[in-house]
Design a protein around this motif. Structure first.
Motif, PDB file in Angstrom:
ATOM      1  N   GLY A 111       0.800  -1.217   0.000  1.00 30.69           N
ATOM      2  CA  GLY A 111       0.000   0.000   0.000  1.00 30.69           C
ATOM      3  C   GLY A 111       0.835   1.270   0.000  1.00 30.69           C
ATOM      4  N   GLU A 112       2.108   1.149  -0.401  1.00 28.62           N
ATOM      5  CA  GLU A 112       2.995   2.312  -0.473  1.00 28.62           C
ATOM      6  C   GLU A 112       3.560   2.436  -1.887  1.00 28.62           C
ATOM      7  N   LYS A 113       3.139   3.456  -2.572  1.00 26.25           N
ATOM      8  CA  LYS A 113       3.611   3.704  -3.932  1.00 26.25           C
ATOM      9  C   LYS A 113       4.844   4.596  -3.909  1.00 26.25           C
ATOM     10  N   ALA A 114       5.859   4.191  -4.648  1.00 26.19           N
ATOM     11  CA  ALA A 114       7.053   5.027  -4.765  1.00 26.19           C
ATOM     12  C   ALA A 114       6.695   6.284  -5.550  1.00 26.19           C
ATOM     13  N   ARG A 115       6.930   7.441  -4.951  1.00 24.58           N
ATOM     14  CA  ARG A 115       6.615   8.719  -5.604  1.00 24.58           C
ATOM     15  C   ARG A 115       7.809   9.284  -6.368  1.00 24.58           C
ATOM     16  N   LYS A 116       8.991   8.999  -5.841  1.00 28.97           N
ATOM     17  CA  LYS A 116      10.198   9.568  -6.437  1.00 28.97           C
ATOM     18  C   LYS A 116      11.375   8.660  -6.127  1.00 28.97           C
ATOM     19  N   ILE A 117      12.294   8.561  -7.071  1.00 26.78           N
ATOM     20  CA  ILE A 117      13.548   7.855  -6.809  1.00 26.78           C
ATOM     21  C   ILE A 117      14.711   8.777  -7.147  1.00 26.78           C
ATOM     22  N   ASP A 118      15.716   8.755  -6.311  1.00 27.13           N
ATOM     23  CA  ASP A 118      16.961   9.474  -6.556  1.00 27.13           C
ATOM     24  C   ASP A 118      18.085   8.452  -6.674  1.00 27.13           C
ATOM     25  N   SER A 119      19.284   8.945  -6.753  1.00 29.07           N
ATOM     26  CA  SER A 119      20.412   8.024  -6.882  1.00 29.07           C
ATOM     27  C   SER A 119      20.623   7.189  -5.631  1.00 29.07           C
ATOM     28  N   ASP A 120      20.162   7.701  -4.500  1.00 29.61           N
ATOM     29  CA  ASP A 120      20.415   6.984  -3.249  1.00 29.61           C
ATOM     30  C   ASP A 120      19.188   6.875  -2.351  1.00 29.61           C
TER      31      ASP A 120
END
Length: 357
Positions: A111-120
């Motif tokens: 129930g947790e959607k990834a909103r943003k990804i960065d390099s780390d």
């Protein structure tokens, strides 16, 4: 080493079930694994062996020794002494993968959607997790994969219904090719003696379920007596893009690596996941090499798919293949997973016979 996985479908959960010497944080937007269902779960020998050895034999719901290809010109039968294809319980498969991942100590956030990804890091509405590597195992819409690779992928829409039927051989499944649907086919896949999955892949217009049931009855002789719930999703059609971008790895529909003629994606997951798990554990470079190998195989299939779908229709491939099978071409159980093997066999067959007369 901390690894973040975006997507808790078959691809993401398989990686989390295999990688043992890293700490994994997996994010899945839905609140339950395996739901909503969207896949038929029809696989070949390699994929069935991989998942049944990993998770146990109960994930196999049915086996098939007969395949019927109903083309606009003729119906062909492929009959084998051994199972050619297998029906996996997709919900149970993902539930067992989920249990295995948790047993390894990995964290799964449902129930947790990834909103943003960065390099780390991976950021959701609830938390920010610092990671060393990221696996993109999202669905066919490929939100992050498109950003990373700047590549868009074509799609087929697949819709299927759970139906009750009679006069059905549970060990035979049917593919029905229509002139009005040149890009894909309809199917009837028995689950047991009384239930089956009836479905169709399409680009623009969905055939009404009642009409599809009548077409299937006319072509196969199987009487659909009750049509239940519908489910489905996007089927990516294309060849794999760049699989590794900096510290990010693509697998499953994010790559994508579905078989062009059937849309099946579990084979590529079963084939690639062990290598990606090894890469995450320190065997650098192994994943890129194995994806390149698979890409060559899928490219051959994709070019044949494009050529047939844009001219006569994809039905011409099983039609020609059916003629060769009637003439004596042998199809092995492993060929269901590796369609390029079938294409090469069909190409070589006339010449082989010519020089052996």
């Amino acid at each position: 080493m901390v690894v973040g996985i975006v997507g808790g479908g078959a691809a993401g959960l398989t990686i989390a079930s295999l990688a043992k010497s890293v700490d994994i944080h997996l994010f899945e937007e839905h609140k339950e694994v395996g739901k909503p269902p969207h896949c038929t779960g029809l696989v070949g020998l390699y994929t069935a062996k991989f998942y049944s050895s990993l998770l146990g034999p109960k994930i196999v719901l049915n086996t098939y020794k007969k395949i019927f290809f109903h083309t606009p010109k003729k119906t062909f039968r492929l009959i084998s002494q051994k199972p050619i294809a297998y029906k996996l319980d997709r919900i149970l498969l993902e539930e067992k993968l989920f249990d295995r991942a948790q047993a390894l100590g990995h964290k799964v956030y449902l129930g947790e959607k990834a909103r943003k990804i960065d390099s780390d890091s991976i950021i959701t509405s609830k938390r920010c997790i610092r990671v060393d590597k990221i696996v993109i195992a999202e669905g066919a819409k490929r939100f992050f994969a498109k950003q990373l690779t700047n590549k868009t992928i074509d799609h087929i829409m697949g819709t299927q219904w759970l139906v009750e039927a009679r006069d059905m051989d549970r060990n035979a499944f049917h593919t029905i090719f229509l002139r009005t649907n040149p890009y894909f086919f309809a199917w009837l896949v028995p689950i047991n003696d009384e239930q089956a999955l009836m479905g169709i892949g399409y680009r623009k217009y969905l055939v009404k379920k009642e009409k599809l049931a009548r077409i299937i009855e006319k072509k196969t002789g199987v009487k659909v007596i009750r049509i239940g719930r519908a489910f489905g999703g996007l089927i990516p059609v294309g060849i794999p893009v760049k699989p590794v971008v900096d510290n990010k790895y693509l697998i499953g529909d994010a790559l994508p690596a579905s078989k062009p003629f059937t849309g099946g994606g579990l084979y590529s997951i079963a084939y690639l996941a062990p290598y990606l798990a090894k890469e995450l554990e320190g065997n650098v470079g192994i994943y890129d090499k194995i994806v390149k190998k698979l890409r060559r195989k899928l490219k051959i299939q994709y070019l044949a798919y494009l050529g047939s779908s844009r001219t006569v229709g994809t039905w011409i491939i099983p039609y020609v293949l059916g003629l060769f099978i009637e003439a004596g071409l042998e199809i092995e159980p492993r060929d269901y997973d590796e369609h390029d093997r079938i294409l090469f066999k069909a190409i070589k067959y006339p010449f082989k016979n010519l020089f052996h007369r």
